[in-house]
Design a protein around this motif. Sequence first.
Motif, PDB file in Angstrom:
ATOM      1  N   LEU A 401     -24.045 -25.234 -14.294  1.00 55.05           N
ATOM      2  CA  LEU A 401     -25.130 -26.041 -13.745  1.00 55.05           C
ATOM      3  C   LEU A 401     -26.213 -26.237 -14.798  1.00 55.05           C
ATOM      4  O   LEU A 401     -26.706 -25.273 -15.379  1.00 55.05           O
ATOM      5  CB  LEU A 401     -25.721 -25.346 -12.509  1.00 55.05           C
ATOM      6  CG  LEU A 401     -24.776 -25.161 -11.320  1.00 55.05           C
ATOM      7  CD1 LEU A 401     -25.380 -24.204 -10.302  1.00 55.05           C
ATOM      8  CD2 LEU A 401     -24.459 -26.502 -10.669  1.00 55.05           C
ATOM      9  N   ASP A 403     -29.510 -29.348 -15.804  1.00 56.49           N
ATOM     10  CA  ASP A 403     -30.180 -30.618 -15.475  1.00 56.49           C
ATOM     11  C   ASP A 403     -29.767 -31.108 -14.092  1.00 56.49           C
ATOM     12  O   ASP A 403     -29.496 -32.299 -13.879  1.00 56.49           O
ATOM     13  CB  ASP A 403     -29.866 -31.688 -16.529  1.00 56.49           C
ATOM     14  CG  ASP A 403     -30.510 -31.371 -17.865  1.00 56.49           C
ATOM     15  OD1 ASP A 403     -31.563 -30.700 -17.854  1.00 56.49           O
ATOM     16  OD2 ASP A 403     -29.953 -31.762 -18.899  1.00 56.49           O
ATOM     17  N   HIS A 404     -29.729 -30.209 -13.143  1.00 57.37           N
ATOM     18  CA  HIS A 404     -29.247 -30.518 -11.803  1.00 57.37           C
ATOM     19  C   HIS A 404     -30.378 -30.424 -10.793  1.00 57.37           C
ATOM     20  O   HIS A 404     -31.498 -30.024 -11.124  1.00 57.37           O
ATOM     21  CB  HIS A 404     -28.127 -29.549 -11.412  1.00 57.37           C
ATOM     22  CG  HIS A 404     -28.558 -28.108 -11.439  1.00 57.37           C
ATOM     23  ND1 HIS A 404     -28.864 -27.452 -12.607  1.00 57.37           N
ATOM     24  CD2 HIS A 404     -28.753 -27.198 -10.432  1.00 57.37           C
ATOM     25  CE1 HIS A 404     -29.218 -26.199 -12.342  1.00 57.37           C
ATOM     26  NE2 HIS A 404     -29.169 -26.031 -11.030  1.00 57.37           N
ATOM     27  N   PRO A 427     -25.730 -34.307 -10.641  1.00 52.68           N
ATOM     28  CA  PRO A 427     -25.360 -32.908 -10.384  1.00 52.68           C
ATOM     29  C   PRO A 427     -26.356 -32.215  -9.457  1.00 52.68           C
ATOM     30  O   PRO A 427     -27.572 -32.440  -9.543  1.00 52.68           O
ATOM     31  CB  PRO A 427     -25.371 -32.274 -11.776  1.00 52.68           C
ATOM     32  CG  PRO A 427     -26.330 -33.115 -12.562  1.00 52.68           C
ATOM     33  CD  PRO A 427     -26.197 -34.514 -12.029  1.00 52.68           C
ATOM     34  N   PHE A 428     -25.853 -31.366  -8.577  1.00 54.49           N
ATOM     35  CA  PHE A 428     -26.713 -30.636  -7.642  1.00 54.49           C
ATOM     36  C   PHE A 428     -25.972 -29.402  -7.142  1.00 54.49           C
ATOM     37  O   PHE A 428     -24.764 -29.254  -7.333  1.00 54.49           O
ATOM     38  CB  PHE A 428     -27.107 -31.522  -6.451  1.00 54.49           C
ATOM     39  CG  PHE A 428     -25.958 -31.856  -5.545  1.00 54.49           C
ATOM     40  CD1 PHE A 428     -25.654 -31.074  -4.433  1.00 54.49           C
ATOM     41  CD2 PHE A 428     -25.148 -32.959  -5.803  1.00 54.49           C
ATOM     42  CE1 PHE A 428     -24.581 -31.367  -3.608  1.00 54.49           C
ATOM     43  CE2 PHE A 428     -24.080 -33.269  -4.984  1.00 54.49           C
ATOM     44  CZ  PHE A 428     -23.795 -32.472  -3.880  1.00 54.49           C
ATOM     45  N   ALA A 467     -32.771 -26.319 -13.874  1.00 52.16           N
ATOM     46  CA  ALA A 467     -32.772 -27.437 -12.932  1.00 52.16           C
ATOM     47  C   ALA A 467     -33.866 -28.445 -13.263  1.00 52.16           C
ATOM     48  O   ALA A 467     -34.897 -28.105 -13.859  1.00 52.16           O
ATOM     49  CB  ALA A 467     -32.944 -26.921 -11.512  1.00 52.16           C
TER      50      ALA A 467
END
Length: 653
Positions: A401, A403-404, A427-428, A467
């Motif tokens: 994960l 830059d989500h 993306p998440f 994130a």
Amino acid sequence: MGVAADIVIIVVAALIGALIAQKIRQPLILGYIFAGIVVGPYTGGITVGGIHEIELLAEIGVALLLFALGLEFSISELKPVRKIALFGTPVQILLTIGIGFYLGKYLGWSSASALWFGALISLSSTMVTLKTLMSRGLIGTLSSRVMIGMLIVQDLAVIPMMIILPQLSNPRAGLPLLAIAVIKSVIFLVLMLFLGRKLLPRLLAHVARWNSRELFLLSITAIGLGIGYATYLFGLSFAFGAFVAGMVLSESDYGHQALSDIIPLRDIFGLLFFTSVGMLLDPAFLIENWSKILALVLIIAVFKGSIFSVLAMIFGYINIVPIAVGLGLFQVGEFAFVLARVGLETQSIDQNMYSLVLAISVLSMVLTPFASAMAPHLYKLKKRLFKYEPLQTENIPHSGLKDHVVIAGGGRVGQHIAQILTQLDLPFVIIELDHQRMLECKTAKFPVIYGDMSQPTALDVSKVQAARLLLITTPSVVTSQSIVKQAHRLKPALHIIVRAEGIEQSRALYESGVYMAVLPEMEAGLEIARQALLHLEIPVAVIQEYTDAVRQQLYAPIYQSNHDHQLLAKLDNIKNMLEISWVTLTSGSPLIGKSIEGAAVRTKTGASIVGILHEKEFYSNPKSDYSLQEGDLVAVVGNRQERNDFKKLAGVY
């Protein structure tokens, strides 16, 4: 008035006891038991005279309790936790019986009495546990599903206990009787499952055709009690027959209606049962034996709770689940009263043991809500002292994960956001503590972490440090503030968007350092108001001015601090003030076959065609030589009169 006066006394006393229990947030059955103690023979004052007659009526309450249990029985509720429910619960019951047996022997009881004591304390309280879970908003969590699954199997275990335990007082004479009872039970079950499943639903279907609620209630009551009485004549338990009747009816189309109709009757007769339970408790016995009662409650709570916790870990449940299950099911439940009454009637146990078990049950029930509330605190302490277990994760990308978007909450709002982000290929990851919702996210192929989003452990696993954005969908301001605090500890510059319930909450959240607090109810109210004003033909400019003023007041911090939001708001104003109508060209329209230039739309109406949807293809700002065709959906811009003129030109008016 005889027994009628006794029933009046019991109902009034039970009402007062129930009101007191409700006021102090305790299960109503504790109020009923307290009422029974007050009007019982040991306390003086207003006393019930015909205790034996009330006990006979209370037997109907037991039968209706088990009849409703049969109606509520559902295999589907066991499926998610079937392994620990079907295999772990019998182990728990046997281990608890063993502990009770050794406690009984230590207290100097006979082997049969000690075995009875172990069986009585092995059952937990479904009513108290469900009430505690609901009051704390924990229905749906994995720990609650484990508890409910185990409670269902415990409740079912009451039936064989009622058959087996009375035969233990005289093992030599009892074993042949037990074998006969087992054979009779098997014959009865076979008859009910093969004949009852065919005949009873047909009978109810016939009754239902008359559309008489009263007749339907009478029918299901007669079925439950009638079959119970038939099993009694057959040499089995009255309550056992009622349970099997309910289980058979639960599979029919009328099971839910039967349950909803029988519940009020069950509750009234259940009131008589629990009150009669209290009548047999001597307060003097409690005073004389308070130290023994407290010691036994403590021992049972520790050992029984430990058994539940260890079983949960053995069956693969981690994190808070073993702690929550142990603290939620340590008590002695209401079906212990049912078994104890059977023991008294068959002279398998004496009055002292009955009073002791009743006192232990009541005290452990009272302690349950307080013990259950300790689970989160003990879990936090556990994480400080020991390395935490890995959280359950699903569908996490192999690349990890980065830059989500982190979505804290996988309910309807969280899943809707996840669908949008999936379509946009952004993306998440979702963090969700409700096990059912976690399974829904897993089924939808969303990356999800099963964990408490207010705890740093879950945020660590979600890689919140890497994130781009954190979205908090829970409506609880306390939970949101906790998440914000933990997230900013890991990444101080992280932008956080939260859901708020009201202006005061949004202000509190802004003070906590959130980037934006969204008010769903206010947004819904604004949209409803906007649609109403449009319907009333209020000018769009006036409507937009009103909604903008409200939004800028609500979201002042974000509008004032961010130039992009100011520009977006202005563009949104312009978009909404462009009044657009969509007109479908039907057969016979004068415009069909004409080009936009040839139709002279602008000249004749003042409106402009800004888009055309032809079949599945959309033409934005179509060229003047576009030939209009039947079925075209035409978007025209202009004021109300200009758009109406276009509709007339198109033959719509």
